[in-house]
Design a protein around this motif. Structure first.
Motif, short mmCIF file in Angstrom:
data_model
loop_
_atom_site.label_atom_id
_atom_site.label_comp_id
_atom_site.label_asym_id
_atom_site.label_seq_id
_atom_site.Cartn_x
_atom_site.Cartn_y
_atom_site.Cartn_z
N THR A 560 0.86 -1.18 0.00
CA THR A 560 0.00 0.00 0.00
C THR A 560 0.89 1.23 0.00
OG1 THR A 560 -1.73 -1.14 1.22
CG2 THR A 560 -1.79 1.26 1.23
N ASP A 561 0.68 2.11 -0.96
CA ASP A 561 1.53 3.27 -1.15
C ASP A 561 1.51 4.16 0.09
OD1 ASP A 561 2.99 5.40 -2.01
OD2 ASP A 561 1.87 5.73 -3.85
N ALA A 562 2.70 4.38 0.65
CA ALA A 562 2.78 5.20 1.86
C ALA A 562 2.56 6.68 1.58
CB ALA A 562 4.16 5.02 2.52
N ASN A 563 2.70 7.11 0.34
CA ASN A 563 2.59 8.53 0.01
C ASN A 563 1.23 8.90 -0.58
OD1 ASN A 563 5.34 9.29 0.69
ND2 ASN A 563 5.94 8.05 -1.06
N ASP A 564 0.40 7.91 -0.84
CA ASP A 564 -0.91 8.20 -1.42
C ASP A 564 -1.93 7.26 -0.78
OD1 ASP A 564 -3.12 8.80 -2.87
OD2 ASP A 564 -2.21 8.48 -4.84
N ALA A 565 -2.63 7.77 0.21
CA ALA A 565 -3.58 6.95 0.96
C ALA A 565 -4.75 6.50 0.09
CB ALA A 565 -4.09 7.71 2.18
N GLN A 566 -5.01 7.21 -1.02
CA GLN A 566 -6.14 6.86 -1.88
C GLN A 566 -5.77 5.87 -2.97
OE1 GLN A 566 -7.53 10.65 -3.32
NE2 GLN A 566 -8.57 11.15 -1.39
N ALA A 567 -4.48 5.57 -3.11
CA ALA A 567 -4.05 4.65 -4.16
C ALA A 567 -4.42 3.22 -3.81
CB ALA A 567 -2.54 4.77 -4.36
N LEU A 568 -4.76 2.45 -4.84
CA LEU A 568 -5.04 1.04 -4.65
C LEU A 568 -3.75 0.29 -4.40
CD1 LEU A 568 -7.66 0.48 -7.49
CD2 LEU A 568 -8.10 0.72 -5.04
N PRO A 569 -3.81 -0.85 -3.70
CA PRO A 569 -2.59 -1.62 -3.42
C PRO A 569 -1.88 -2.04 -4.71
CG PRO A 569 -4.39 -2.38 -2.06
CD PRO A 569 -4.99 -1.43 -3.05
N TYR A 570 -0.58 -2.15 -4.60
CA TYR A 570 0.26 -2.58 -5.71
C TYR A 570 0.72 -4.00 -5.42
CZ TYR A 570 4.42 -2.75 -8.72
OH TYR A 570 5.37 -3.11 -9.63
N THR A 571 0.36 -4.95 -6.29
CA THR A 571 0.60 -6.37 -6.02
C THR A 571 1.40 -6.99 -7.15
OG1 THR A 571 -1.50 -6.50 -4.84
CG2 THR A 571 -0.46 -8.58 -5.47
N ILE A 572 2.50 -7.62 -6.79
CA ILE A 572 3.29 -8.41 -7.73
C ILE A 572 3.24 -9.85 -7.28
CG2 ILE A 572 5.63 -8.91 -8.54
CD1 ILE A 572 6.24 -6.02 -8.57
N MET A 573 2.98 -10.76 -8.20
CA MET A 573 2.93 -12.17 -7.84
C MET A 573 3.32 -13.02 -9.04
SD MET A 573 -1.21 -12.65 -7.54
CE MET A 573 -1.01 -14.32 -6.92
#
Length: 1013
Positions: A560-573
């Motif tokens: 979860t972006d620490a600088n943008d509380a409204q951003a959706l999670p970023y997931t790599i798998m």
């Protein structure tokens, strides 16, 4: 050396003793026959495990059967198997340890512990190479790596390991541009790219924590080393491995250090008299009328020169007034380690207090200095839960607190650059803050009278794993599960306040601004978290001369972006894997891949996942029979790798069309009810991964009984599908074009290492040199069409600076008249003269071309040291060649900010008719000068430097002496950091790193003591 025997091994020793007795008692034929018959046995399968001096399994150790062409290498668990006869002698060797001979007996399972070779110096501190998810025996490694270990890391009195690795790792370039407490970490560039940071197998951004807990820092440079990262591997990786416990008795360690910090260099502003004199000259050069009211009269000039009226004609060195020459740096570290076969632990705690350089006053009940404090705790615990099941829990907790004046440190440093020495007195006659209508930000008031602000950082990193040995199903088989969690939080407390300044005229005071009440607010600056899940299965086995290592791994990294509380999670798998094979430790082959992707790509189509394979080959030539006559060669390895890595640079869901409306999302009629809808940047539904094809070829070896070691590597990395916006597009569309995968660039270069280490009687010494070159080229850049070839970036080095080619300074009006004219500007003698590349008689955008060097960047490090009877000394030199910097702006140019800005000592060497032949600065102008301030080669200067980065001297008291007071060791030491720098005279005394006017890089003198008990 220690041999760990099982009870049944006693019979082997009886046999050996009997054989020796028979041989000694009677060497005759009769007794020889008896001995031979006793020794004659059938071949058996022997199984052994090799440990280091800390009882940790030692992979990569070489096991040789004396007199036979039979060798084995221990696997990741230090285990080996071989078929031999009772009575055969095996010799176990490993880099950094003494050779060990062992005679095989009836005990077919045994363990051997190697002792450290006292002749071994810091150049070879590990026999294994740490990779992302595994370790590889150093002699079997064929990927491009380099490592630095704790002993060298701890020599630097810094808070971030980024500052401790400078000059110690081939291929890694560091640049520290600021010494501001809490924000002084160097930027890292690995073969021209910003690498991923990995701590104990988990990608993270933490780089500031207890250096004592770091076991090693390893750089992974080629495609094979980072293939398993898949879509995050193209830029290389830095792997930080923390210390783990060992099956030994508890050892406690305490270190205390205290250092004095000093700024390397500040910019040198003019005093008030020189400033006023030069400003009058600049006004005259620009044709400003004498009655404009901008000139300083002779009365003012005399007062500035004589300091006769400090209130009305001040002459203030603001930097000296608001900063101190030195500040304190203190570090305290405590660690404990130990354990047994069931549990092992390493725990450390550290406190750092880094003082700031701003002036403070006792009248304040709060701190207004720019301090940095940190508290770090590390706990690494590994358990053998059962004979087959092991696990571990690694914890990191970090608290960091920063404090600074209410207006912020950055604002104060910026205002130092913008405030001339005669702007105002710091204090008026009545001790009020001085100021004027133009200069209302009194620097002393900002430093001690603007309140304070604080930021509190909180970080937690949890890393948990379980590992199951599946050798009951298939010998060498195992599986492992891991989860990790990282939480980060930064909270701001703002207790700042406004202040008034006063301009004194006689006994009257004109006020500007107000004395406000102190604020009391707080808020979250940023907050984020990361969770990581991993499952892996591996197979590690040596069968006769064949060694096989297989690893398959599936993982998921969610942030979860620490600088943008409204951003959706970023997931790599995705999944990744590695297969390594070696034959007799002589021939090595390895393949690896990453198959993964992120949630930033369209759910349909073939761009969701990327496949990134790599492979490599290696050859240990010293094992060949034709090399035996060359006894001087101890090691000689050829290796080569090639593969594709990726980089996830899709942006934030850029494949979606996006529309933004006004603040009132409703429709209707009447005033205030009409909402405009705007289409954002065009969507790119074909977005995919950036990629790079990497080639790495190298040779490494050692000669003269391992005293002289060397390594040379060549790399060629072609990046393609890079995200960039098309330059050759049409504005008729009326919208912004998206980034597309169209760019191509190349990085290539050489890296070399050479070291010598030797022991002469009780004197040990070493010298090590590493040097790296990085060159680059833009292969394709979709540029706007340009009329001349010299204007294109394609074919130039990456990030090449463009501007006019300066051809000195105009020396006369006749030279001005006979030269090309600058569009929109009437040149004068003393202005910069530019080359008319297209020979049209006009200097304009068509004459812009590449400026500065196109030579490859060269950076290097030289380490040397010695030890003798408890004394040790070491030094590190590092430097950079073929580096350009661009001097401009408020930190270098005179009279910026519409003429009200600062001027500096180097501006004294400006062009005048009297100084025309020796001038290094153009004629002065009041404010901006569109000709002289234009980007040009005139302002490109050499950024090369040579630095004594680190020196340490220490003394370890004799064990017999400290043992009397219950200590196992006591060492006192002193070290220094950034002690001496030699740089180009073209920089006019500015720092080659922090030349742009920020907070200077620091020099440190440090004293410390380490006690172990």
């Amino acid at each position: 050396m220690r041999l760990l025997l099982k009870p049944a091994m006693l019979w082997g020793w009886v046999w050996i003793l009997l054989s020796a007795t028979i041989a000694t008692a009677s060497p005759g034929k009769k007794w020889n026959g008896v001995r031979n018959r006793l020794a004659k046995t059938e071949e058996k399968l022997y199984q052994g495990t090799v440990f280091d001096d800390q009882s940790i399994p030692l992979p990569g150790a070489l096991v040789t059967v004396s007199g036979k062409n039979l060798t084995r290498n221990t696997n990741q668990k230090g285990y080996f198997e071989l078929t031999a006869s009772t009575g055969d002698t095996i010799i176990v060797t490993a880099m950094g340890f003494k050779p060990f001979k062992y005679v095989l007996n009836t005990e077919q399972q045994f363990a051997i512990t190697l002792d450290i070779d006292n002749r071994t110096l810091p150049l070879a501190q590990s026999s294994v190479v740490q990779q992302i998810y595994n370790t590889v025996p150093k002699n079997l490694n064929i990927s491009s790596t380099d490592a630095v270990y704790n002993a060298d890391i701890m020599k630097s009195p810094v808070t971030s390991f980024r500052n401790a690795v400078t000059g110690r790792l081939a291929g890694l370039y560091t640049l520290q541009t600021s010494g501001l407490a809490g924000a002084d970490g160097a930027t890292l560039s690995l073969r021209g790219q910003s690498p991923v940071i990995i701590i104990d197998g988990v990608v993270t951004s933490l780089t500031t924590f207890d250096l004592e807990e770091i076991e090693s820092v390893t750089v992974l440079k080629d495609a094979l080393a980072t293939a398993m990262l898949g879509a995050r591997g193209s830029r290389g990786a830095i792997v930080v491995t923390t210390k783990k416990g060992s099956a030994n008795k508890q050892q406690l360690s305490f270190s205390a250090q205290t250092a004095v910090q000093q700024p390397l260099t500040w910019s040198k502003p003019l005093n008030a008299y020189n400033y006023a004199t030069l400003r009058n000259e600049a006004l005259k050069n620009d044709g400003v009328p004498a009655n404009s009211g901008l000139y300083y009269n002779q009365t003012a000039l005399d007062a500035y020169r004589n300091n006769s009226d400090p209130i009305n004609y001040p002459n203030v060195d603001y930097r000296r007034a608001i900063t101190k020459n030195t500040a304190q740096f203190n570090r305290y570290t405590f660690s404990a380690s130990g354990g047994n076969k069931s549990a092992r632990y390493f725990v450390s705690m550290e406190h750092v207090n880094q003082g700031g350089f701003f002036t403070t006053v006792d009248s304040n009940t709060y701190n207004t200095n720019n301090n940095f404090k940190s508290y770090v705790i590390r706990s690494n615990v590994d358990l053998n839960i059962t004979n087959k099941l092991s696990g571990g829990l690694y914890l990191l907790g970090r608290i960091q607190n920063t404090n600074e004046p209410g207006v912020s440190s950055g604002t104060i440093i910026s205002n130092l650059l913008n405030t001339p020495a005669n702007a105002y007195p710091l204090l008026n006659a009545n001790n009020s803050f001085g100021g004027t209508q133009l200069f209302q930000n009194n620097l002393l008031a900002q430093t001690i009278g603007s309140g304070y602000r604080q930021r509190f950082f909180r970080d937690v990193l949890v890393n948990l794993y379980l590992k199951q040995d599946l050798s009951d199903l298939l010998k060498g088989l195992w599986m492992k599960g891991k989860v990790a969690y990282n939480s980060t939080l930064a909270e701001d407390i703002n207790r700042s306040k406004s202040f008034a300044v006063f301009q004194q005229t006689g006994n009257a005071y004109a006020q500007f601004g107000t004395n406000g009440t102190q604020g009391n607010s707080n808020g979250i600056a940023y907050q984020g978290r990361m969770d990581y899940e991993e499952f892996s299965i591996g197979y590690d086995r040596s069968i006769d001369r064949h060694g096989i290592n297989l690893l398959v791994l599936a993982n998921r990294d969610n942030t979860t972006d620490a600088n943008d509380a409204q951003a959706l999670p970023y997931t790599i798998m995705g999944v990744s894997g590695r297969l390594a094979y070696n034959y007799d430790g002589k021939y090595m082959a390895e393949a690896a891949f990453g198959l993964n992707g992120s949630n930033r790509y369209p759910p349909a189509g073939n761009t969701k996942l990327g496949f990134f394979p790599a492979f490599g080959l290696g050859w240990n030539m010293e094992k060949e029979s034709f090399m035996k006559p060359l006894s001087a060669i101890s090691r000689l390895k050829l290796f080569a790798t090639y593969g594709t890595n990726g980089w996830d640079n899709a942006g934030y869901f850029m494949y979606y069309p996006r529309y933004f409306d006004g603040p009132s999302p409703y429709f209707g009629t009447g005033a205030g009810t009409v909402t405009s809808v705007t289409e954002w940047t065009l969507a790119n539904p074909n977005v995919t991964f950036e990629k790079v094809n990497k080639l790495n070829i190298g040779v490494s070896g050692a000669v003269l009984d391992n005293r002289l070691s060397f390594s040379v590597e060549y790399f060629n990395n072609k990046f393609y599908d890079l995200m960039m916006q098309r330059g050759d597009n049409s504005p008729l569309l009326g919208n912004v074009y998206p980034n597309e995968n169209i760019g191509k660039i190349r990085y290539f270069g050489w890296e070399g290492q050479l070291s010598w280490q030797q022991t002469v009687n009780k004197l040990q010494y070493f010298v090590a040199i590493n040097a790296s070159t990085v060159n680059s080229k833009v292969l394709y850049f979709d540029e706007v069409r340009k009329p001349y070839p010299w204007m294109y970036q394609t074919g130039q080095p990456v990030d090449q600076r463009f501007g006019y080619l300066a051809d000195g300074l105009f020396q006369s009006q006749a030279e001005v008249n006979s030269s090309a004219t600058t569009a929109g500007y009437q040149a004068q003698p003393g202005d910069i003269k530019y080359r008319d590349l297209n020979r049209d008689g006009i200097i304009d955008q068509n004459d812009v071309t590449a400026i500065g060097t196109t030579k490859p960047l060269l950076y290097y490090g030289v380490s040397l040291g010695a030890s003798f009877k408890g004394f040790d000394i070491s030094a590190l030199f590092q430097g950079v060649e073929n580096r350009n910097v661009y001097l401009s702006g408020n930190s270098y140019w005179a009279f910026q900010n519409n003429g009200t800005g600062q001027a500096y000592e180097h501006n004294l060497n400006r062009w005048t008719p009297q100084n025309a032949a020796n001038a290094t600065y153009p004629r002065l102008s009041y404010g901006a000068n569109i000709n002289n301030d234009a980007p040009s080669s005139f302002w490109v200067r050499s950024g090369d430097y040579f630095r004594l980065k680190n020196v340490e001297i220490g003394y370890k008291l004799p064990t017999a002496l400290v043992g009397k007071i219950g200590l196992s060791s006591l060492r006192v030491f002193a070290n220094g950091y950034n002690l001496f720098t030699s740089s180009s005279s073209q920089l006019d005394g500015l720092s080659p790193e922090s030349f742009a006017g920020g907070f200077p890089v620091l020099k440190l003198y440090n004293l410390g003591i380490n006690v172990k008990f």
